[in-house]
Design an enzyme around this catalytic site. Structure first.
Site, short mmCIF file in Angstrom:
data_model
loop_
_atom_site.label_atom_id
_atom_site.label_comp_id
_atom_site.label_asym_id
_atom_site.label_seq_id
_atom_site.Cartn_x
_atom_site.Cartn_y
_atom_site.Cartn_z
N PRO A 11 0.80 -1.22 0.00
CA PRO A 11 0.00 0.00 0.00
C PRO A 11 0.83 1.28 0.00
O PRO A 11 1.86 1.37 0.66
CB PRO A 11 -0.84 -0.11 1.27
CG PRO A 11 -0.13 -1.09 2.13
CD PRO A 11 0.57 -2.03 1.21
N ASN A 12 0.33 2.22 -0.76
CA ASN A 12 0.85 3.59 -0.86
C ASN A 12 2.16 3.72 -1.61
O ASN A 12 2.64 4.83 -1.82
CB ASN A 12 0.95 4.24 0.53
CG ASN A 12 -0.39 4.31 1.22
OD1 ASN A 12 -1.36 4.77 0.64
ND2 ASN A 12 -0.46 3.80 2.42
N ARG A 19 5.03 11.22 -2.10
CA ARG A 19 4.70 10.98 -0.69
C ARG A 19 5.96 11.09 0.17
O ARG A 19 6.89 10.30 0.04
CB ARG A 19 4.11 9.58 -0.53
CG ARG A 19 3.80 9.25 0.92
CD ARG A 19 3.35 7.81 1.09
NE ARG A 19 3.18 7.52 2.50
CZ ARG A 19 3.48 6.36 3.05
NH1 ARG A 19 3.95 5.37 2.32
NH2 ARG A 19 3.30 6.18 4.34
N TYR A 24 11.10 8.89 1.84
CA TYR A 24 11.11 7.84 0.83
C TYR A 24 11.88 8.18 -0.44
O TYR A 24 12.04 7.33 -1.31
CB TYR A 24 9.66 7.46 0.46
CG TYR A 24 8.88 6.98 1.65
CD1 TYR A 24 9.17 5.76 2.25
CD2 TYR A 24 7.86 7.75 2.20
CE1 TYR A 24 8.47 5.31 3.35
CE2 TYR A 24 7.15 7.31 3.29
CZ TYR A 24 7.45 6.10 3.87
OH TYR A 24 6.75 5.66 4.96
N ASN A 76 8.26 -5.39 -0.70
CA ASN A 76 8.08 -4.21 0.13
C ASN A 76 6.60 -4.18 0.46
O ASN A 76 5.78 -3.72 -0.33
CB ASN A 76 8.51 -2.93 -0.59
CG ASN A 76 8.41 -1.71 0.31
OD1 ASN A 76 7.75 -1.74 1.34
ND2 ASN A 76 9.08 -0.64 -0.09
N ALA A 79 2.90 -0.75 4.78
CA ALA A 79 2.33 -0.82 6.12
C ALA A 79 1.91 -2.22 6.52
O ALA A 79 1.86 -2.54 7.72
CB ALA A 79 1.13 0.13 6.23
N HIS A 82 3.88 -4.33 9.16
CA HIS A 82 3.71 -4.19 10.61
C HIS A 82 2.38 -4.74 11.11
O HIS A 82 2.14 -4.74 12.32
CB HIS A 82 3.83 -2.72 10.99
CG HIS A 82 4.93 -2.03 10.26
ND1 HIS A 82 6.27 -2.32 10.49
CD2 HIS A 82 4.90 -1.11 9.27
CE1 HIS A 82 7.00 -1.57 9.68
NE2 HIS A 82 6.20 -0.84 8.93
N ASP A 89 1.99 -15.45 6.89
CA ASP A 89 1.63 -16.85 6.66
C ASP A 89 1.83 -17.26 5.20
O ASP A 89 2.24 -18.39 4.93
CB ASP A 89 0.20 -17.12 7.09
CG ASP A 89 0.02 -17.11 8.61
OD1 ASP A 89 1.03 -17.05 9.34
OD2 ASP A 89 -1.14 -17.15 9.06
N GLU A 100 12.75 -9.13 2.14
CA GLU A 100 12.00 -7.95 2.57
C GLU A 100 12.83 -6.71 2.25
O GLU A 100 14.03 -6.67 2.49
CB GLU A 100 11.76 -8.04 4.08
CG GLU A 100 11.05 -6.84 4.66
CD GLU A 100 10.93 -6.92 6.17
OE1 GLU A 100 9.99 -6.30 6.69
OE2 GLU A 100 11.75 -7.60 6.83
N HIS A 102 12.82 -2.27 2.34
CA HIS A 102 12.25 -0.98 2.75
C HIS A 102 13.16 0.14 2.27
O HIS A 102 14.38 0.02 2.34
CB HIS A 102 12.10 -0.90 4.27
CG HIS A 102 11.16 -1.91 4.82
ND1 HIS A 102 9.81 -1.80 4.68
CD2 HIS A 102 11.39 -3.06 5.49
CE1 HIS A 102 9.22 -2.83 5.23
NE2 HIS A 102 10.17 -3.63 5.72
N SER A 104 13.19 3.22 3.63
CA SER A 104 13.71 3.85 4.84
C SER A 104 14.12 2.75 5.82
O SER A 104 13.90 1.57 5.57
CB SER A 104 12.64 4.75 5.47
OG SER A 104 11.55 3.97 5.94
N ARG A 109 12.53 4.87 12.85
CA ARG A 109 11.27 5.62 12.75
C ARG A 109 10.36 5.33 13.93
O ARG A 109 10.82 4.86 14.97
CB ARG A 109 10.62 5.29 11.41
CG ARG A 109 11.54 5.71 10.24
CD ARG A 109 10.94 5.54 8.90
NE ARG A 109 9.71 6.32 8.80
CZ ARG A 109 8.75 6.05 7.93
NH1 ARG A 109 8.87 5.04 7.08
NH2 ARG A 109 7.66 6.78 7.89
N ARG A 113 6.68 0.85 13.79
CA ARG A 113 7.34 0.31 12.60
C ARG A 113 8.48 -0.65 12.96
O ARG A 113 9.08 -1.26 12.08
CB ARG A 113 7.88 1.44 11.74
CG ARG A 113 6.79 2.32 11.15
CD ARG A 113 7.38 3.35 10.20
NE ARG A 113 6.44 4.41 9.90
CZ ARG A 113 5.47 4.33 9.00
NH1 ARG A 113 5.31 3.25 8.28
NH2 ARG A 113 4.66 5.35 8.79
#
Length: 144
Positions: A11-12, A19, A24, A76, A79, A82, A89, A100, A102, A104, A109, A113
């Site tokens: 998301p986002n 953003r 970012y 990535n 949100a 978290h 799963d 994984e 990210h 940032s 942060r 997070r």
């Protein structure tokens, strides 16, 4: 197994470039895709890059990555990192290695997070290097 690396974005991440660029960066998701495509060609790999704001899409795509014999997944989860036991799963339920990523450093942060359900299931994590985090993950995925 194919020489395809799935690059899944949550998301986002469609808002990258506009953003919170101070967190970012100014690269858009398309910019990152272009950088990955260039490096993937050099590594003789293919990229299948996707983005969704919906948790179920990420779960389905993780399952698909295994079903289609992907070499690895770069994820990535945004949100959902978290919050999503479902994504955790799904990663645990497939044999395809997941890295994984990210932009940032989540540990530098907000405290919420600092918890990653993805980290608990992923092969490894690369964070805090902006768009370069994706390229570093691709370099790692190429070695699987």
């Amino acid at each position: 197994m194919t020489d395809t690396i799935y690059v899944l974005n949550g998301p986002n991440l469609n808002l990258l470039g506009t953003r919170e660029p101070e967190i970012y960066g100014s690269d858009t998701l398309d910019d990152i895709a272009g950088q990955l495509e260039d490096r993937a060609r050099e590594l003789d790999l293919e990229i299948d890059m996707r983005q969704s704001n919906h948790e179920g899409h990420l779960v389905d795509w993780l399952h698909e990555a295994q079903a289609r014999g992907a070499k690895a997944v770069i994820l990535n989860a945004g949100a959902f990192t978290h919050t999503s036991v479902a994504v955790h799963d799904a990663i645990k339920g497939i044999r395809t290695p997941v890295i994984e990523v990210h932009l940032s450093n989540p540990h530098a942060r907000e405290e919420f997070r600092h918890i990653s359900y993805v980290s608990r299931a992923a092969r490894g994590t690369i964070a805090g290097f902006g768009a370069l985090s994706y390229t570093l993950a691709l370099e790692a995925a190429a070695r699987f």
